[in-house]
Design a protein around this motif. Structure first.
Motif, mmCIF file in Angstrom:
data_model
loop_
_atom_site.group_PDB
_atom_site.id
_atom_site.type_symbol
_atom_site.label_atom_id
_atom_site.label_comp_id
_atom_site.label_asym_id
_atom_site.label_seq_id
_atom_site.Cartn_x
_atom_site.Cartn_y
_atom_site.Cartn_z
ATOM 1 N N VAL A 40 0.833 -1.205 0.000
ATOM 2 C CA VAL A 40 0.000 0.000 0.000
ATOM 3 C C VAL A 40 0.869 1.258 0.000
ATOM 4 O O VAL A 40 0.597 2.219 -0.738
ATOM 5 C CB VAL A 40 -0.952 -0.001 1.214
ATOM 6 C CG1 VAL A 40 -1.768 1.291 1.253
ATOM 7 C CG2 VAL A 40 -1.884 -1.205 1.156
ATOM 8 N N LYS A 41 1.939 1.264 0.817
ATOM 9 C CA LYS A 41 2.823 2.429 0.852
ATOM 10 C C LYS A 41 3.511 2.639 -0.496
ATOM 11 O O LYS A 41 3.707 3.773 -0.941
ATOM 12 C CB LYS A 41 3.872 2.274 1.955
ATOM 13 C CG LYS A 41 3.340 2.507 3.341
ATOM 14 C CD LYS A 41 4.441 2.811 4.337
ATOM 15 C CE LYS A 41 5.435 1.699 4.433
ATOM 16 N NZ LYS A 41 6.531 2.013 5.378
ATOM 17 N N LYS A 43 2.286 1.858 -3.437
ATOM 18 C CA LYS A 43 1.298 2.456 -4.334
ATOM 19 C C LYS A 43 1.143 3.939 -4.033
ATOM 20 O O LYS A 43 1.034 4.767 -4.950
ATOM 21 C CB LYS A 43 -0.053 1.747 -4.165
ATOM 22 C CG LYS A 43 -0.040 0.254 -4.410
ATOM 23 C CD LYS A 43 0.289 -0.089 -5.839
ATOM 24 C CE LYS A 43 0.193 -1.602 -6.054
ATOM 25 N NZ LYS A 43 0.672 -2.006 -7.377
ATOM 26 N N GLY A 44 1.120 4.280 -2.722
ATOM 27 C CA GLY A 44 0.986 5.670 -2.335
ATOM 28 C C GLY A 44 2.157 6.519 -2.787
ATOM 29 O O GLY A 44 1.988 7.652 -3.245
ATOM 30 N N LYS A 47 1.888 7.082 -6.530
ATOM 31 C CA LYS A 47 0.823 8.031 -6.839
ATOM 32 C C LYS A 47 1.244 9.454 -6.489
ATOM 33 O O LYS A 47 0.992 10.398 -7.240
ATOM 34 C CB LYS A 47 -0.440 7.645 -6.071
ATOM 35 C CG LYS A 47 -1.668 8.444 -6.467
ATOM 36 C CD LYS A 47 -2.905 7.922 -5.753
ATOM 37 C CE LYS A 47 -4.139 8.743 -6.152
ATOM 38 N NZ LYS A 47 -5.340 8.253 -5.431
ATOM 39 N N ALA A 48 1.917 9.604 -5.322
ATOM 40 C CA ALA A 48 2.384 10.931 -4.907
ATOM 41 C C ALA A 48 3.489 11.432 -5.829
ATOM 42 O O ALA A 48 3.540 12.616 -6.176
ATOM 43 C CB ALA A 48 2.876 10.881 -3.464
ATOM 44 N N TYR A 62 4.394 12.663 -0.546
ATOM 45 C CA TYR A 62 3.660 11.479 -0.089
ATOM 46 C C TYR A 62 2.930 11.726 1.230
ATOM 47 O O TYR A 62 1.980 11.010 1.575
ATOM 48 C CB TYR A 62 4.609 10.281 0.054
ATOM 49 C CG TYR A 62 5.732 10.470 1.043
ATOM 50 C CD1 TYR A 62 5.552 10.175 2.391
ATOM 51 C CD2 TYR A 62 6.979 10.935 0.630
ATOM 52 C CE1 TYR A 62 6.584 10.346 3.306
ATOM 53 C CE2 TYR A 62 8.009 11.112 1.529
ATOM 54 C CZ TYR A 62 7.808 10.813 2.868
ATOM 55 O OH TYR A 62 8.834 10.984 3.769
ATOM 56 N N GLU A 65 -0.623 12.181 0.659
ATOM 57 C CA GLU A 65 -1.278 11.101 -0.068
ATOM 58 C C GLU A 65 -1.983 10.151 0.916
ATOM 59 O O GLU A 65 -1.337 9.483 1.714
ATOM 60 C CB GLU A 65 -0.248 10.333 -0.898
ATOM 61 C CG GLU A 65 -0.799 9.106 -1.613
ATOM 62 C CD GLU A 65 -1.994 9.441 -2.478
ATOM 63 O OE1 GLU A 65 -3.031 8.774 -2.311
ATOM 64 O OE2 GLU A 65 -1.895 10.380 -3.293
ATOM 65 N N PRO A 66 -3.328 10.083 0.895
ATOM 66 C CA PRO A 66 -4.067 9.210 1.822
ATOM 67 C C PRO A 66 -3.660 7.743 1.717
ATOM 68 O O PRO A 66 -3.664 7.025 2.724
ATOM 69 C CB PRO A 66 -5.532 9.408 1.391
ATOM 70 C CG PRO A 66 -5.555 10.743 0.723
ATOM 71 C CD PRO A 66 -4.232 10.877 0.045
ATOM 72 N N LEU A 67 -3.316 7.292 0.508
ATOM 73 C CA LEU A 67 -2.942 5.892 0.330
ATOM 74 C C LEU A 67 -1.670 5.556 1.109
ATOM 75 O O LEU A 67 -1.549 4.471 1.695
ATOM 76 C CB LEU A 67 -2.748 5.600 -1.164
ATOM 77 C CG LEU A 67 -2.743 4.123 -1.579
ATOM 78 C CD1 LEU A 67 -4.044 3.461 -1.183
ATOM 79 C CD2 LEU A 67 -2.529 4.013 -3.087
ATOM 80 N N TRP A 68 -0.717 6.503 1.131
ATOM 81 C CA TRP A 68 0.513 6.274 1.895
ATOM 82 C C TRP A 68 0.204 6.198 3.386
ATOM 83 O O TRP A 68 0.747 5.350 4.096
ATOM 84 C CB TRP A 68 1.513 7.393 1.615
ATOM 85 C CG TRP A 68 2.833 7.182 2.310
ATOM 86 C CD1 TRP A 68 3.889 6.431 1.858
ATOM 87 C CD2 TRP A 68 3.233 7.696 3.592
ATOM 88 N NE1 TRP A 68 4.922 6.453 2.771
ATOM 89 C CE2 TRP A 68 4.537 7.231 3.851
ATOM 90 C CE3 TRP A 68 2.609 8.508 4.537
ATOM 91 C CZ2 TRP A 68 5.230 7.545 5.020
ATOM 92 C CZ3 TRP A 68 3.292 8.826 5.696
ATOM 93 C CH2 TRP A 68 4.600 8.348 5.936
ATOM 94 N N TRP A 69 -0.660 7.061 3.867
ATOM 95 C CA TRP A 69 -1.032 7.026 5.284
ATOM 96 C C TRP A 69 -1.785 5.747 5.639
ATOM 97 O O TRP A 69 -1.648 5.209 6.743
ATOM 98 C CB TRP A 69 -1.880 8.258 5.632
ATOM 99 C CG TRP A 69 -1.050 9.481 5.832
ATOM 100 C CD1 TRP A 69 -0.940 10.562 5.007
ATOM 101 C CD2 TRP A 69 -0.166 9.746 6.942
ATOM 102 N NE1 TRP A 69 -0.055 11.485 5.509
ATOM 103 C CE2 TRP A 69 0.434 11.009 6.697
ATOM 104 C CE3 TRP A 69 0.163 9.048 8.101
ATOM 105 C CZ2 TRP A 69 1.336 11.583 7.582
ATOM 106 C CZ3 TRP A 69 1.071 9.614 8.982
ATOM 107 C CH2 TRP A 69 1.643 10.861 8.719
#
Length: 352
Positions: A40-41, A43-44, A47-48, A62, A65-69
């Motif tokens: 998941v991190k 991907k985040g 994306k960031a 990042y 970026e909600p996905l990283w969190w």
């Protein structure tokens, strides 16, 4: 004769205790969460990086970026589960199961390669996964029962016995020698220097985490252990060791290839942790020679699978980079940018 042998085996094998089962479930949950958190991190971060400055070149986009969190929260949950697992089960059961998080990451990497790049799953990667699962199952089935402890003072007494004090003194002396003598000269060229510090300190970290976990477990069950200075002493040791361990692990990952660092660190850290647990908690005193040998065979099986997984990942990364270089060469011939950027970097730089 066969019936007598079966009865003898059943008599010696009492099954897993309820605490060991709790520790097993927590350890498996930890591996699942930690393994998923890396995915998941990652991907985040990609994306960031597509809409801002990449983390690899000093960017912090990042953080927005909600996905990283989501990945960070998943990792924290996994680490809490891992912390709790040591309160219920012996280190020889919990620590080797960390290899399962490697399997999760490898399966994700292989699945993406299969779907996106149309690459076939490497047979060595599949074999590595099978070896890790078989080795983990072997250790789980033959792990020693957890020692019954009524107070954190008992753990303190175990930690202050001559044998463990000698081990701790040797570890601290080795760490100081590595930090002040070898790291300035060989830290950037010899991988074992940084990993040696991480693994040695890590074995003390796990013993302290286990002691603190036991204290908290007893406290939550109604017997307050926070009134004892030993609990806070173990807390200080945990904080000191974790900071030191993470510092030098980050240096190792920043200096050397992750595909080389991870299996060596896993092997050294797990081996020293099991050794420290054997000395401090005397896990093998409650087992027969057959169980001990079987556990060691399971551990060696996990190590073999771990090295195969990382070797396969290294081979896949090299193949992806090679394919990317070839594509960039064809692109140059067509009049486009001549820069040979690996595929994974191109994805992170690509505009959304």
């Amino acid at each position: 004769m066969a019936a007598e042998g079966s009865q003898s085996w059943m008599a010696s094998y009492k099954g897993m205790s309820s605490d060991n089962i709790k520790g097993l479930v927590l350890a498996l949950s930890s591996s699942l969460f930690i393994g998923a958190s890396f995915i998941v991190k990652k991907k985040g971060l990609k994306k960031a990086g597509a809409s801002g400055i990449r983390a690899g070149v000093g960017g912090y986009s990042y953080l927005y970026e909600p996905l990283w969190w989501a990945g960070m929260i998943t990792m924290i949950v996994g680490e809490i589960a891992n912390f709790a697992a040591y309160a219920f089960a012996p280190a020889i059961l919990v620590t080797p199961l960390g290899a399962l998080s490697i399997i999760i990451r490898h399966v994700e990497h292989a699945a993406l390669a299969h779907i996106i790049l149309r690459e076939k799953l490497h047979v060595f990667g599949i074999l590595g996964c099978v070896l890790c699962v078989v080795g983990s199952t072997t250790i789980v089935l033959h792990a020693p029962q957890e020692r019954e402890i009524e107070s954190v003072k008992e753990v303190w007494d175990l930690a202050t016995e001559p044998a463990f004090l000698l081990y701790a003194a040797l570890v601290i002396a080795a760490v100081f020698i590595l930090v002040f003598q070898f790291i300035p000269q060989y830290g950037q060229t010899h991988i074992m220097v940084y990993i040696g510090v991480c693994s040695l300190v890590g074995s003390l970290t796990v013993m302290s985490v286990k002691a603190l976990g036991i204290a908290l477990k007893l406290t939550f069950s109604g017997t307050n252990q926070l009134i004892y200075p030993q609990t806070w002493a173990f807390t200080i040791v945990v904080i000191t060791c974790v900071i030191t361990q993470m510092n030098y692990l980050n240096k190792a990952l920043d200096t050397f290839n992750t595909a080389v660092v991870s299996p060596i660190y896993y092997a050294m850290f797990t081996s020293l942790t099991i050794l420290a647990s054997m000395i401090m908690f005397k896990d093998w005193d409650r087992q027969n020679p057959t169980q001990i040998v079987t556990e060691m065979c399971g551990f060696v099986t996990i190590l073999s699978g771990t090295f195969l997984l990382h070797k396969t990942k290294d081979m896949s990364d090299g193949l992806s980079t090679s394919l990317s270089m070839r594509r960039s060469k064809h692109t140059e011939e067509d009049g486009f940018s001549p820069e040979g950027i690996p595929l994974r970097c191109q994805e992170s730089l690509r505009s959304p």
